[in-house]
Write a protein that holds these residues in place. Structure first.
Motif, mmCIF file in Angstrom:
data_model
loop_
_atom_site.group_PDB
_atom_site.id
_atom_site.type_symbol
_atom_site.label_atom_id
_atom_site.label_comp_id
_atom_site.label_asym_id
_atom_site.label_seq_id
_atom_site.Cartn_x
_atom_site.Cartn_y
_atom_site.Cartn_z
ATOM 1 N N GLY A 142 58.453 27.704 30.139
ATOM 2 C CA GLY A 142 57.458 28.780 30.247
ATOM 3 C C GLY A 142 58.175 30.046 30.691
ATOM 4 N N VAL A 143 57.923 31.161 30.043
ATOM 5 C CA VAL A 143 58.547 32.439 30.400
ATOM 6 C C VAL A 143 57.454 33.340 30.979
ATOM 7 N N TYR A 144 57.593 33.599 32.294
ATOM 8 C CA TYR A 144 56.580 34.364 33.039
ATOM 9 C C TYR A 144 57.062 35.806 33.245
ATOM 10 N N ASP A 145 56.103 36.723 33.224
ATOM 11 C CA ASP A 145 56.444 38.139 33.447
ATOM 12 C C ASP A 145 56.233 38.516 34.914
ATOM 13 N N GLN A 146 56.158 37.509 35.772
ATOM 14 C CA GLN A 146 55.976 37.723 37.213
ATOM 15 C C GLN A 146 56.918 36.792 37.970
ATOM 16 N N PRO A 147 57.207 37.117 39.243
ATOM 17 C CA PRO A 147 58.040 36.199 40.033
ATOM 18 C C PRO A 147 57.336 34.865 40.234
ATOM 19 N N LEU A 148 58.091 33.772 40.287
ATOM 20 C CA LEU A 148 57.523 32.448 40.489
ATOM 21 C C LEU A 148 57.271 32.191 41.980
ATOM 22 N N PRO A 149 56.252 31.416 42.342
ATOM 23 C CA PRO A 149 55.247 30.806 41.465
ATOM 24 C C PRO A 149 54.272 31.845 40.929
ATOM 25 N N ALA A 150 53.944 31.727 39.627
ATOM 26 C CA ALA A 150 53.192 32.786 38.950
ATOM 27 C C ALA A 150 51.957 32.216 38.245
ATOM 28 N N GLY A 183 44.409 27.233 19.469
ATOM 29 C CA GLY A 183 42.974 27.175 19.186
ATOM 30 C C GLY A 183 42.202 26.191 20.017
ATOM 31 N N GLY A 184 42.876 25.601 21.020
ATOM 32 C CA GLY A 184 42.192 24.672 21.919
ATOM 33 C C GLY A 184 42.016 25.302 23.283
ATOM 34 N N ARG A 185 42.024 24.466 24.324
ATOM 35 C CA ARG A 185 41.939 25.019 25.676
ATOM 36 C C ARG A 185 42.463 24.034 26.698
ATOM 37 N N SER A 186 42.532 24.480 27.943
ATOM 38 C CA SER A 186 43.036 23.623 29.032
ATOM 39 C C SER A 186 42.074 23.728 30.206
ATOM 40 N N SER A 187 42.223 22.781 31.139
ATOM 41 C CA SER A 187 41.405 22.832 32.350
ATOM 42 C C SER A 187 42.076 22.031 33.459
ATOM 43 N N ASP A 188 41.718 22.396 34.689
ATOM 44 C CA ASP A 188 42.106 21.546 35.833
ATOM 45 C C ASP A 188 40.885 20.743 36.277
ATOM 46 N N GLY A 189 39.867 20.799 35.463
ATOM 47 C CA GLY A 189 38.617 20.099 35.721
ATOM 48 C C GLY A 189 37.466 21.069 35.932
ATOM 49 N N THR A 190 37.846 22.337 36.327
ATOM 50 C CA THR A 190 36.771 23.325 36.521
ATOM 51 C C THR A 190 37.089 24.669 35.870
ATOM 52 N N ARG A 191 38.372 24.942 35.592
ATOM 53 C CA ARG A 191 38.742 26.257 35.030
ATOM 54 C C ARG A 191 39.996 26.085 34.182
ATOM 55 N N SER A 192 40.282 27.082 33.374
ATOM 56 C CA SER A 192 41.527 27.054 32.592
ATOM 57 C C SER A 192 42.708 26.877 33.543
ATOM 58 N N LEU A 193 43.694 26.099 33.125
ATOM 59 C CA LEU A 193 44.906 25.952 33.944
ATOM 60 C C LEU A 193 45.553 27.307 34.200
ATOM 61 N N LEU A 194 45.383 28.217 33.237
ATOM 62 C CA LEU A 194 46.021 29.536 33.365
ATOM 63 C C LEU A 194 45.390 30.363 34.480
ATOM 64 N N ASP A 195 44.215 29.916 34.954
ATOM 65 C CA ASP A 195 43.536 30.635 36.049
ATOM 66 C C ASP A 195 43.676 29.925 37.382
ATOM 67 N N VAL A 196 44.419 28.840 37.426
ATOM 68 C CA VAL A 196 44.644 28.133 38.699
ATOM 69 C C VAL A 196 45.594 28.970 39.553
ATOM 70 N N GLU A 197 45.212 29.197 40.808
ATOM 71 C CA GLU A 197 46.038 30.029 41.685
ATOM 72 C C GLU A 197 47.373 29.355 41.974
ATOM 73 N N ALA A 198 48.448 30.083 41.720
ATOM 74 C CA ALA A 198 49.796 29.541 41.956
ATOM 75 C C ALA A 198 50.211 29.881 43.389
ATOM 76 N N THR A 199 50.366 28.852 44.214
ATOM 77 C CA THR A 199 50.745 29.098 45.620
ATOM 78 C C THR A 199 52.104 28.503 45.965
ATOM 79 N N GLU A 200 52.457 27.396 45.288
ATOM 80 C CA GLU A 200 53.753 26.757 45.578
ATOM 81 C C GLU A 200 54.464 26.441 44.271
ATOM 82 N N LEU A 201 55.784 26.465 44.301
ATOM 83 C CA LEU A 201 56.570 26.276 43.081
ATOM 84 C C LEU A 201 56.306 24.909 42.448
ATOM 85 N N HIS A 202 56.177 23.880 43.279
ATOM 86 C CA HIS A 202 56.041 22.518 42.735
ATOM 87 C C HIS A 202 54.635 21.960 42.912
ATOM 88 N N GLN A 203 53.647 22.848 43.020
ATOM 89 C CA GLN A 203 52.287 22.352 43.217
ATOM 90 C C GLN A 203 51.823 21.546 42.007
#
Ligand code: P6P
Length: 290
Positions: free
Chosen positions: A113-121, A250-270
């Motif tokens: 994954g190539v992020y345009d922000q510092p990790l965790p992102a 054309g599909g989607r992802s979830s952590d059970g309640t929201r897109s994985l892309l909207d899960v708050e990144a707090t730790e590198l190995h979360q």
């Protein structure tokens, strides 16, 4: 990243090329590296010789690319700083996803994954993501803002198979990780329902199972477990990149309640529960967990 559009594009092309050109060497190098090493990875899992070796190859080559400012790996505790993050991308890799499959000689892959922000992102800061699948043929999927392209890799060359990899209309397969006795009741009843509609495909390496879903449609999950609320897979190295690929296909992802892309990144190995695939099935999964 403050760099010019041209430099950004050149950096992204270099990242994809380095991963593609390293694939055959990584695959060949699996021979003789099927044993476990003494150390554990930062997630506390058994580390194989091949994990360490693939990580070393990718870290050396990716961190040397002009425009790569951070390198992070599922196999290393910390982010490796290799440039000015104000003027560079952060690259997160799972060098050998599914290395536990070495014992049974089944598929595995490399996720990036190539992020345009510092990790965790946040997954929303991904600019490109994809994976290499070490199957009978080595293939590579690369997602960006235009969509998903698939390539065959051979002899250091990338041959384009399609520049519009999209999920089929009629879903066919499903694969859920973990032990059924550890699935929460809502997951258990969801699986009981979909198993009357879809065919089971589970191979024990996320990339192999996700590629089944990309090829045939359906859903892959490593769910929340009663023993591990956040499941097993890592957000930065597996959830976000694969969630981005599925969204662009054309599909989607979830952590059970929201897109994985909207899960708050707090730790590198979360860790995060991961549900990815055809929109209909991920939507139904979220409804089942409400
Ligand atoms: P289990 C491989 O070890 C991995 O990280 C993913 O690639 C895969 O989806 C999952 O774990 C498999 O876990 O518990 O089924 O062995």
């Amino acid at each position: 990243m403050a760099a010019s559009a041209t430099r950004r594009s050149e950096t992204l092309e270099s990242i994809v090329n380095v991963i593609a050109r390293s694939a055959a060497e990584i695959r060949q190098g699996l021979v003789g590296r099927r044993g476990a090493v003494e150390a554990e990875n930062p997630s506390g899992e058994v580390q194989m010789e091949a994990d360490v070796w693939a990580d070393g190859i990718l870290r050396r080559r990716l961190s040397a690319i002009d425009g790569v400012a951070q390198y992070a790996s599922e196999e290393e505790p910390e982010v490796f700083e290799c440039g000015d993050i104000e003027d560079g991308f952060a690259v997160a890799v799972d060098p050998l996803d599914g290395s536990s499959n070495l014992q049974s000689n089944n598929t595995m892959g490399t996720i990036f994954g190539v992020y345009d922000q510092p990790l965790p992102a946040s997954g929303r800061s991904l600019v490109t993501a994809g994976f290499v699948l070490y199957g009978p043929i080595i293939t590579m999927a690369v997602a960006n803002e235009e969509g998903v392209s698939e390539y065959e890799l051979s002899g250091g060359e990338r041959t384009l198979i399609t520049d519009d990899l999209t999920l089929p209309e009629d879903p066919v397969v499903f694969g859920f990780g973990g032990r059924a006795q550890h699935w929460p009741p809502a997951i258990e009843s969801y699986v009981e329902t979909i198993r009357t509609e879809l065919k089971l495909r589970y191979g024990g390496a996320m990339i192999g199972d996700v590629n089944q879903v990309l090829s045939y449609g359906g859903i892959f999950a490593y769910p929340t477990l009663e023993t591990h609320e956040n499941g097993k897979l890592r957000l930065q190295f597996e959830g976000n990149p694969i969630g981005y690929v599925l969204k662009q296909a054309g599909g989607r992802s979830s952590d059970g309640t929201r897109s994985l892309l909207d899960v708050e990144a707090t730790e590198l190995h979360q860790r995060t529960p991961v549900y990815v695939g055809s929109t209909e099935y991920v939507d139904r999964l979220e409804a089942a967990l409400e």
